[in-house]
Design a protein around this motif. Sequence first.
Motif, short mmCIF file in Angstrom:
data_model
loop_
_atom_site.label_atom_id
_atom_site.label_comp_id
_atom_site.label_asym_id
_atom_site.label_seq_id
_atom_site.Cartn_x
_atom_site.Cartn_y
_atom_site.Cartn_z
N GLU A 178 0.83 -1.20 0.00
CA GLU A 178 0.00 0.00 0.00
C GLU A 178 0.87 1.25 0.00
O GLU A 178 0.60 2.20 -0.75
N PHE A 188 0.87 3.97 -2.87
CA PHE A 188 0.60 5.35 -2.49
C PHE A 188 1.77 6.24 -2.91
O PHE A 188 1.58 7.33 -3.43
N THR A 236 -4.11 2.54 -6.24
CA THR A 236 -3.70 2.24 -4.88
C THR A 236 -4.80 1.53 -4.10
O THR A 236 -4.55 0.52 -3.44
N TYR A 237 -6.00 2.05 -4.14
CA TYR A 237 -7.10 1.53 -3.33
C TYR A 237 -8.22 0.92 -4.19
O TYR A 237 -9.37 0.96 -3.81
N ARG A 249 -10.63 -1.52 -2.48
CA ARG A 249 -11.37 -1.05 -1.30
C ARG A 249 -12.84 -0.83 -1.66
O ARG A 249 -13.22 -0.75 -2.82
N TYR A 276 -6.45 9.30 4.32
CA TYR A 276 -7.06 8.57 3.22
C TYR A 276 -7.25 7.10 3.58
O TYR A 276 -8.31 6.53 3.35
N ARG A 277 -6.22 6.49 4.15
CA ARG A 277 -6.33 5.05 4.45
C ARG A 277 -7.24 4.80 5.64
O ARG A 277 -7.83 3.74 5.76
N THR A 278 -7.36 5.78 6.55
CA THR A 278 -8.18 5.60 7.74
C THR A 278 -9.65 5.93 7.49
O THR A 278 -10.53 5.22 7.97
#
Length: 181
Positions: A26, A30, A79-80, A83, A144-146
Amino acid sequence: MGSGSTSLQDRPQAAVRRKFDRLLREIAKFGAVGGAGLLVNLLVFNLVRNVTGLQVVRASIIATVVAIAFNYIGFRYFTYRDRDKSGRTREMTLFLVFSAAGLVIENGVLFLATYGFGWDSPLQSNVFKFLGIGLGTLFRFWSYRTWVFKAMPAASAVAGAESILQEAEMQQRRHDEHVSR
């Protein structure tokens, strides 16, 4: 019996290793998107500053906005991409809120250097723009990840269910071995 106990001890280590490997991937993704966004940001900043004659911080804000748009596409589709995609309105709203906070961090550094200390040569502006991007990036990665690109709940549920099934299978094998003795 000795190998069974080793397996139980190795399982938490393997799980930690998998989480660590996922985090490293990740961070690398990122970083790749962020690195490209950094180039976009600095190129647009210098282009706007030199072509339009706008003040340093205004040119920087324009460049940051262009980089934010570029980065959203990279984060969402690279990247995500794995998700949760169900709440795009929520995702976009949070992305814009945290990006705006990152914009304030990034351009606050440049503003302070330029107007607080009078450091406004092209080299100094680029150094402080770069420093501001770095500080803003740390904030953005965390936020962003949280909050924005949250992991899909189903993935953790599946992983939990698989571990329960594996544990049940191991207990059944132990039971079968004990009964066959």
